[in-house]
Structure formats: C-alpha cells, structure tokens
Motif scaffolding. Structure first.
Motif, PDB file in Angstrom:
ATOM      1  N   GLU A   1       0.831  -1.212   0.000  1.00  0.00           N
ATOM      2  CA  GLU A   1       0.000   0.000   0.000  1.00  0.00           C
ATOM      3  C   GLU A   1       0.863   1.258   0.000  1.00  0.00           C
ATOM      4  O   GLU A   1       0.558   2.240  -0.700  1.00  0.00           O
ATOM      5  N   LEU A   2       1.958   1.228   0.791  1.00  0.00           N
ATOM      6  CA  LEU A   2       2.850   2.394   0.814  1.00  0.00           C
ATOM      7  C   LEU A   2       3.526   2.594  -0.535  1.00  0.00           C
ATOM      8  O   LEU A   2       3.679   3.744  -0.998  1.00  0.00           O
ATOM      9  N   LYS A   3       3.896   1.544  -1.208  1.00  0.00           N
ATOM     10  CA  LYS A   3       4.525   1.651  -2.519  1.00  0.00           C
ATOM     11  C   LYS A   3       3.546   2.224  -3.543  1.00  0.00           C
ATOM     12  O   LYS A   3       3.901   3.093  -4.361  1.00  0.00           O
ATOM     13  N   ASN A   4       2.304   1.758  -3.508  1.00  0.00           N
ATOM     14  CA  ASN A   4       1.302   2.294  -4.439  1.00  0.00           C
ATOM     15  C   ASN A   4       1.041   3.772  -4.186  1.00  0.00           C
ATOM     16  O   ASN A   4       0.875   4.559  -5.135  1.00  0.00           O
ATOM     17  N   LEU A   5       1.013   4.143  -2.906  1.00  0.00           N
ATOM     18  CA  LEU A   5       0.813   5.557  -2.586  1.00  0.00           C
ATOM     19  C   LEU A   5       1.980   6.405  -3.073  1.00  0.00           C
ATOM     20  O   LEU A   5       1.783   7.497  -3.638  1.00  0.00           O
ATOM     21  N   ASP A   6       3.205   5.927  -2.886  1.00  0.00           N
ATOM     22  CA  ASP A   6       4.376   6.662  -3.374  1.00  0.00           C
ATOM     23  C   ASP A   6       4.369   6.773  -4.900  1.00  0.00           C
ATOM     24  O   ASP A   6       4.722   7.829  -5.456  1.00  0.00           O
ATOM     25  N   ASP A   7       3.944   5.708  -5.576  1.00  0.00           N
ATOM     26  CA  ASP A   7       3.894   5.755  -7.040  1.00  0.00           C
ATOM     27  C   ASP A   7       2.840   6.758  -7.515  1.00  0.00           C
ATOM     28  O   ASP A   7       3.062   7.491  -8.492  1.00  0.00           O
ATOM     29  N   ASP A   8       1.691   6.797  -6.832  1.00  0.00           N
ATOM     30  CA  ASP A   8       0.646   7.750  -7.221  1.00  0.00           C
ATOM     31  C   ASP A   8       1.127   9.184  -7.083  1.00  0.00           C
ATOM     32  O   ASP A   8       0.843  10.040  -7.949  1.00  0.00           O
ATOM     33  N   HIS A   9       1.856   9.471  -6.033  1.00  0.00           N
ATOM     34  CA  HIS A   9       2.351  10.828  -5.839  1.00  0.00           C
ATOM     35  C   HIS A   9       3.538  11.123  -6.747  1.00  0.00           C
ATOM     36  O   HIS A   9       3.673  12.256  -7.262  1.00  0.00           O
ATOM     37  N   ALA A  10       4.428  10.135  -6.932  1.00  0.00           N
ATOM     38  CA  ALA A  10       5.631  10.385  -7.719  1.00  0.00           C
ATOM     39  C   ALA A  10       5.321  10.608  -9.193  1.00  0.00           C
ATOM     40  O   ALA A  10       5.985  11.413  -9.859  1.00  0.00           O
ATOM     41  N   PHE A  11       4.322   9.895  -9.741  1.00  0.00           N
ATOM     42  CA  PHE A  11       3.991   9.992 -11.165  1.00  0.00           C
ATOM     43  C   PHE A  11       2.778  10.881 -11.413  1.00  0.00           C
ATOM     44  O   PHE A  11       2.165  10.823 -12.471  1.00  0.00           O
ATOM     45  N   SER A  12       2.443  11.703 -10.440  1.00  0.00           N
ATOM     46  CA  SER A  12       1.322  12.624 -10.616  1.00  0.00           C
ATOM     47  C   SER A  12       1.747  13.823 -11.467  1.00  0.00           C
ATOM     48  O   SER A  12       2.922  14.201 -11.493  1.00  0.00           O
ATOM     49  N   ASN A  13       0.768  14.424 -12.150  1.00  0.00           N
ATOM     50  CA  ASN A  13       1.061  15.613 -12.964  1.00  0.00           C
ATOM     51  C   ASN A  13       1.172  16.871 -12.127  1.00  0.00           C
ATOM     52  O   ASN A  13       1.683  17.886 -12.602  1.00  0.00           O
ATOM     53  N   ASP A  14       0.682  16.807 -10.888  1.00  0.00           N
ATOM     54  CA  ASP A  14       0.739  17.962  -9.997  1.00  0.00           C
ATOM     55  C   ASP A  14       2.109  18.007  -9.329  1.00  0.00           C
ATOM     56  O   ASP A  14       2.575  17.015  -8.760  1.00  0.00           O
ATOM     57  N   SER A  15       2.756  19.149  -9.384  1.00  0.00           N
ATOM     58  CA  SER A  15       4.090  19.286  -8.791  1.00  0.00           C
ATOM     59  C   SER A  15       4.045  19.175  -7.267  1.00  0.00           C
ATOM     60  O   SER A  15       4.979  18.675  -6.642  1.00  0.00           O
ATOM     61  N   MET A  16       2.950  19.626  -6.642  1.00  0.00           N
ATOM     62  CA  MET A  16       2.818  19.519  -5.193  1.00  0.00           C
ATOM     63  C   MET A  16       2.688  18.062  -4.750  1.00  0.00           C
ATOM     64  O   MET A  16       3.193  17.669  -3.703  1.00  0.00           O
ATOM     65  N   GLU A  17       1.995  17.269  -5.555  1.00  0.00           N
ATOM     66  CA  GLU A  17       1.872  15.853  -5.232  1.00  0.00           C
ATOM     67  C   GLU A  17       3.226  15.152  -5.339  1.00  0.00           C
ATOM     68  O   GLU A  17       3.558  14.274  -4.529  1.00  0.00           O
ATOM     69  N   LYS A  18       4.029  15.512  -6.323  1.00  0.00           N
ATOM     70  CA  LYS A  18       5.368  14.925  -6.442  1.00  0.00           C
ATOM     71  C   LYS A  18       6.247  15.306  -5.261  1.00  0.00           C
ATOM     72  O   LYS A  18       7.082  14.513  -4.812  1.00  0.00           O
ATOM     73  N   LEU A  19       6.055  16.507  -4.742  1.00  0.00           N
ATOM     74  CA  LEU A  19       6.867  16.969  -3.625  1.00  0.00           C
ATOM     75  C   LEU A  19       6.561  16.193  -2.338  1.00  0.00           C
ATOM     76  O   LEU A  19       7.404  16.099  -1.448  1.00  0.00           O
ATOM     77  N   ARG A  20       5.378  15.625  -2.242  1.00  0.00           N
ATOM     78  CA  ARG A  20       4.988  14.891  -1.035  1.00  0.00           C
ATOM     79  C   ARG A  20       5.852  13.656  -0.806  1.00  0.00           C
ATOM     80  O   ARG A  20       6.019  13.209   0.333  1.00  0.00           O
TER      81      ARG A  20
END
Length: 291
Positions: free
Chosen positions: A14-33
C-alpha cells in the motif's frame, strides 16, 4: 509470525502504491509529497480543510443513508479535532512500525527458544518410557509430540554431564540390587511409581570424575614410562619409536576427550596440542640424558 509477515507485505505494498501515485502525478505539489515530510503534512491539512468545507446537500434529496453519512463525517471531524492531522503516508508508516515491532519481538522469542538445550538420548528415552507406562493423556494423538525429539527442550540441563555419566547410569541399572542402592536416590515423599527410578546425581558425578582422573593419569604416565625405557636403550630406532608412541597416545587422548566429555572442536584441538607438547618435552629430556 507468518500472519505478521503477510500484514507487513500488504502495508508495504500500500505504501509503494501511494508513493507511485504521488511520484507519477502531474501535480508538482503531489510529487513533492514523496520527497518532503513537511509537504506531505501540509497537503494532508489542506485535504482535511477541503473535506470540512464540502457542502452538504439536503437530507431529503440524498435519501435515508444521508443521516449515517453526516454522522460519520461528524465523528471524523471530532476525531481530527482531538488528534493532530496525519497524512495517509504517516498512518501507513505507523502501522508498519507497529507490525514490525511485534514481528521482531516474536522473532527474538523464537530465537531464544531455539537456543534451549535439546534432551539427550537417555532423558528422551526415559520420558517416552514414562509416557508408555503411565499414559497421562487419554488420546494417543496427543502423545505424538513426545516422539519429536527436535521439538523438545530441557528445562534443567546438566551442563557438565557427558556420555560417561550416561554409561555409568546405565551400568547402575544392570548391577545387582544390593549394589545399586548406593546410586539410587529415594523417591520424593508422596510420589510412588514402580516404573520410575531416581539416580543419585552427585554420586554418579563423583564416579565419573574418578574415572576421568584415572584415564588422564594413564594417558600421561604410560607413554612417559614406555618412552623412558625405549630411550634408555639408546638405539637408532628409539627416536622413531617415540614418535610413533606420541602419535598413538595423542589419538587415544583426543578420542577419550571426545567420548567422555562435551569438549568442543577448539577445546579438543587445544587440549591435544598441549598433550603433544608435554610428550615432546619428555622425549627431548630423555634423549639429552641418554646422550
């Protein structure tokens, strides 16, 4: 232990999926998380504020289930008001930490249990004989565990006892009844069992110590006396005979140490080396005196 392993695997996935969702998001703020904990907490607070400002439609338009939804939202707001706002990643990490600590505790306990001493053959056979004679369990399937020697542990092991103690204890059983009274201890008060015999451990250990001392004296005095007689002849082959005696008695010494004691390999090697050194010193002294 296996259940905790599976729970850890699911939480880490679950943690890996959450990191992937944030890392490959188009929003720069989501990538920063993914890279910043402060940014993750700030985004979590913004999400919480957005949920609180979410407009509620009228209950008549949403149907019967709206009351339950409003109740759940109120409970969530009350809980978030009492506790700090945590991001989904922080909650997952806390769950992983909790499962990991529980898993490590069970793993350490299993390791400590594996370090317990296993029963020797003599104790294991005695316990199996007691089960066979007394049948303390009503179901035969419940007694199958006594046949699994590797799964049993000794609660009060005898660290100094070796095979010699087992041989002496067996020799006591075949002695006449008038002679083995010296080695048989009296049964505890109120405990009578015709199939059970208590051996006086202290007397058996004294006999074992006496036997070990006699063996050591024999292995030290006998080769010295033979080497002295051989060296006194001052023949050319006396040196080779002494070396042959050295090898033979060193083998006897190491075999005796391995059979009658619980010496480890390093201890056996050190004792044999010291024994050889003593015999070599005697050979050198005898040769110099003979010349």
């Amino acid at each position: 232990m296996l259940e905790l392993q599976e729970q850890l695997r699911e939480l880490e996935e679950e943690l890996k999926n959450l990191d992937d969702d944030h890392a490959f998001s188009n929003d720069s703020m989501e990538k920063l998380r993914v890279r910043s904990r402060m940014a993750d907490q700030h985004a979590a607070r913004q999400e919480y504020q957005a949920r609180r400002k979410r407009p509620r439609t009228d209950q008549s338009n949403r149907g019967i289930g709206s009351g339950e939804n409003h109740k759940a939202d109120d409970e969530e707001q009350a809980q978030q008001g009492n506790n700090p706002i945590l991001s989904e990643r922080t909650v997952l990490l806390a769950k992983i930490e909790d499962r990991l600590l529980r898993y490590d505790k069970i793993l350490i306990k299993a390791r400590e249990l594996a370090e317990f001493q296993r029963p020797n053959d003599r104790d294991w056979v005695n316990v199996r004989g007691w089960f066979w004679n007394n049948k303390p369990l009503s179901n035969e399937q419940e007694e199958l565990f006594i046949q699994m020697k590797d799964d049993l542990v000794t609660l009060k092991p005898r660290d100094d006892s070796g095979k010699l103690d087992t041989w002496i204890d067996y020799a006591v059983t075949i002695l006449p009844k008038c002679m083995n009274k010296f080695f048989v201890n009296t049964s505890p008060k109120g405990f009578q069992d015709p199939y059970l015999r208590f051996t006086h451990t202290g007397r058996v250990e004294k006999i074992a110590i006496l036997v070990v001392v006699l063996i050591i004296i024999f292995l030290l005095a006998t080769p010295v006396f033979i080497m002295y007689r051989i060296t006194w002849d001052s023949s050319r082959t006396s040196t080779f005979l002494n070396i042959g005696l050295l090898i033979v008695f060193s083998l006897l010494f190491s075999a005796s140490m391995g059979l009658i004691t619980k010496a480890k390999r390093a201890e056996l090697f050190a004792a044999t080396a010291a024994y050889c050194a003593v015999l070599i010193v005697f050979i050198g002294n005898f040769s110099s005196n003979a010349t």
